[in-house]
Design an enzyme around this catalytic site. Structure first.
Site, PDB file in Angstrom:
ATOM      1  CG  HIS A 133      -2.451   0.617   1.425  1.00  0.00           C
ATOM      2  ND1 HIS A 133      -2.028   2.446   1.870  1.00  0.00           N
ATOM      3  CD2 HIS A 133      -2.946   0.943   1.221  1.00  0.00           C
ATOM      4  CE1 HIS A 133      -2.769   3.171   2.414  1.00  0.00           C
ATOM      5  NE2 HIS A 133      -3.309   2.395   1.413  1.00  0.00           N
ATOM      6  CG  ASP A 210       0.545  -2.784   6.192  1.00  0.00           C
ATOM      7  OD1 ASP A 210      -0.422  -2.557   6.768  1.00  0.00           O
ATOM      8  OD2 ASP A 210       0.722  -1.816   5.175  1.00  0.00           O
ATOM      9  CD  GLN A 213      -7.303  -4.601   3.979  1.00  0.00           C
ATOM     10  OE1 GLN A 213      -7.955  -5.643   3.925  1.00  0.00           O
ATOM     11  NE2 GLN A 213      -7.381  -3.563   3.685  1.00  0.00           N
ATOM     12  CE  LYS A 236      -7.586  -0.149   6.163  1.00  0.00           C
ATOM     13  NZ  LYS A 236      -8.058   0.232   5.038  1.00  0.00           N
ATOM     14  CB  CYS A 374      -4.018   3.019  -1.224  1.00  0.00           C
ATOM     15  SG  CYS A 374      -4.880   4.236  -0.719  1.00  0.00           S
TER      16      CYS A 374
HETATM   17  N1  PLP Z   1      -1.703  -0.746   4.813  1.00  0.00           N
HETATM   18  C1  PLP Z   1      -3.185  -1.504   3.569  1.00  0.00           C
HETATM   19  C2  PLP Z   1      -2.520  -2.533   3.075  1.00  0.00           C
HETATM   20  C3  PLP Z   1      -3.544  -1.034   3.569  1.00  0.00           C
HETATM   21  O1  PLP Z   1      -5.238  -1.627   3.242  1.00  0.00           O
HETATM   22  C4  PLP Z   1      -4.066   0.139   4.264  1.00  0.00           C
HETATM   23  C5  PLP Z   1      -6.056   1.393   4.027  1.00  0.00           C
HETATM   24  O2  PLP Z   1      -6.600   0.784   3.045  1.00  0.00           O
HETATM   25  C6  PLP Z   1      -3.402   1.190   4.874  1.00  0.00           C
HETATM   26  C7  PLP Z   1      -1.924   0.547   4.742  1.00  0.00           C
HETATM   27  C8  PLP Z   1      -3.847   1.910   5.482  1.00  0.00           C
HETATM   28  O3  PLP Z   1      -4.784   2.583   6.497  1.00  0.00           O
HETATM   29  P1  PLP Z   1      -5.316   3.635   7.112  1.00  0.00           P
HETATM   30  O4  PLP Z   1      -5.485   3.872   6.074  1.00  0.00           O
HETATM   31  O5  PLP Z   1      -5.862   3.084   8.559  1.00  0.00           O
HETATM   32  O6  PLP Z   1      -3.810   3.926   8.203  1.00  0.00           O
END
Ligand code: PLP
Length: 416
Positions: A133, A210, A213, A236, A374
């Site tokens: 992401h 990270d 998900q 999430k 993203c």
């Molecule tokens: N990393 C992954 C794999 C994501 O899917 C997301 C959000 O869609 C994020 C990071 C960023 O999460 P947040 O916007 O809640 O900080």
């Protein structure tokens, strides 16, 4: 509506009985019952989370760590108890290894800055993967620009699986950290974190995961995985927005510098010098989102009570069914066919722009996400403009997948 589910299969539906805990799922959109397939972006919230937040504001609310009065005491107690619940949820060794942030993005930025300031210098290397992401790319890119370091990328193959054979070749004596997603938010790939950690650690390279998900996809045990950092967002995993977690091993956190400064993260302040508070407060500047933290642990407790493995296994059945049904549609391509895959399905209808598909699905009451999610490098990998993404949760049903199938057949005819 044509459903392929037979009676025997329907029995496994019971987990989605928890659906009634989510008030929003009873609403209609454009006169149709809502089908919410945008769980990768954010999940809906069960009643217990909503009630906890309301109760806290109604009965307890006071700023934490600072007051001498009863309300502040109770607030502080609930906040620190929340930290302990998160510790247990991730099986961290100590609650001081749990830092509350505003979300996964903040947690990833924290590590990129605070770790990067101390451990990354000119000529060093940071390794990310092609399926990250943007939140796990850009902070590292900025760090590398600031420090004169190099960003390297572990690629994935046509099924959307990381090419692990490349990993040992990409690790060099200059590699300072590997940053990898647990589950790809676009392809659904579940990465073999324990294996990645084993390879990286054999070269003394720490691993940040990270878990935005991944945290809801099965039980995460940070000690068993031996990850050095694990980041996730509350929203999430059925919790509120504006709260997230960074788990970090004490041995790293202790040596890292603060990333934000202000109240609560200090021990002493004079105009000559400031000394910092102990872990985890060193990384929690300003008024924490204590109500968010309490809402989050209500969500984690709720999810654990349902049974994370049961929920994940049911989502796996939904995914399998969705793949089968969508594959019946001529001209529909699915992106991401990893052997280990979470309930995220990215697809395109031939010659129909993903935004068009998404807009028409919306008018049929079906909420999906469209675009690059993203993850522009993932989209570029396939040479496409974006995808339509249906991301599922345990409160979704087989009937909702039938509705998606029927809607897509109609859209195909409409644009055909
Ligand atoms: N990393 C992954 C794999 C994501 O899917 C997301 C959000 O869609 C994020 C990071 C960023 O999460 P947040 O916007 O809640 O900080």
């Amino acid at each position: 509506m044509v459903s392929r589910r037979n009676k025997e299969q329907q029995k496994t539906n019971s987990i989605s009985d928890y659906r009634s805990d989510f008030p929003i799922l009873t609403r209609e959109v454009y006169g149709q019952p809502l089908v919410y397939f945008d769980n990768g972006a954010t999940t809906q919230k069960p009643r217990c989370v909503l009630e906890t937040i309301q109760r806290f504001y109604n009965e307890i609310n006071a700023n934490i760590h600072r007051g001498v009065h009863k309300l502040s005491d109770e607030s502080t107690l609930e906040y620190e108890n929340a930290r302990e619940v998160v510790r247990g949820f991730l099986n961290a060794r100590k609650s001081s290894e749990i830092i509350f942030t505003s979300g996964a993005t903040a947690s990833l930025n924290l590590v990129a800055f605070s770790f990067g300031e101390v451990f990354v210098s000119q000529g060093d290397e940071v390794l990310v993967t092609e399926m990250e992401h943007h939140s796990n790319i850009v902070p590292w890119q900025l760090l590398c620009e600031r420090k004169g370091a190099k960003l390297k990328v572990l690629p994935f193959d046509e099924n959307g699986e990381l090419i692990l054979d490349e990993l040992p070749k990409l690790l060099t004596p200059k590699t300072r950290i590997v940053a990898v997603t647990h589950v790809s938010n676009t392809l659904g790939t579940v990465n073999p974190i324990a294996e990645i950690v084993r390879i990286a650690h054999s070269q003394n390279v720490p691993v940040l995961v990270d878990g935005a998900q991944g945290v809801k996809h099965g039980i995460v045990d940070v000690q068993q995985l031996d990850v050095d950092f694990y980041a996730f967002s509350g929203h999430k995993i059925y919790g509120p927005t504006g709260i997230g977690v960074l788990y970090g091993k004490e041995e790293w956190l202790d040596r890292m510098v603060p990333w934000q400064s202000g109240g609560d993260m200090i021990a002493t302040v004079t105009f000559a010098k400031t000394t910092f508070n102990e872990l985890p407060f060193k990384f929690e500047a300003g008024t924490a989102n204590y109500i968010g933290a309490v809402g989050l642990v209500t969500a984690l407790t709720y999810y654990s009570r349902i049974g994370i493995e049961a929920a994940t296994s049911y989502e796996g059945e939904l995914l399998q069914y969705a793949i089968e049904r969508l594959s019946e549609i001529d001209g529909l391509t699915i992106y991401g066919n990893a052997r280990e895959k979470a309930a995220i399905i990215s697809f395109l209808l031939k010659d129909i722009h993903p935004y068009d598909t998404g807009m028409v699905l919306d008018k049929m009451g079906i909420a999906v996400r469209t675009g690059n999610h993203c993850t522009q490098p993932v989209i570029d990998h396939f040479g496409i403009d974006g995808t339509v993404r249906a991301s599922l949760a345990f409160y979704n049903t087989f009937e909702e997948i039938d509705r998606l199938y029927d809607a897509l057949v109609k859209i195909k005819a409409m644009f055909g």
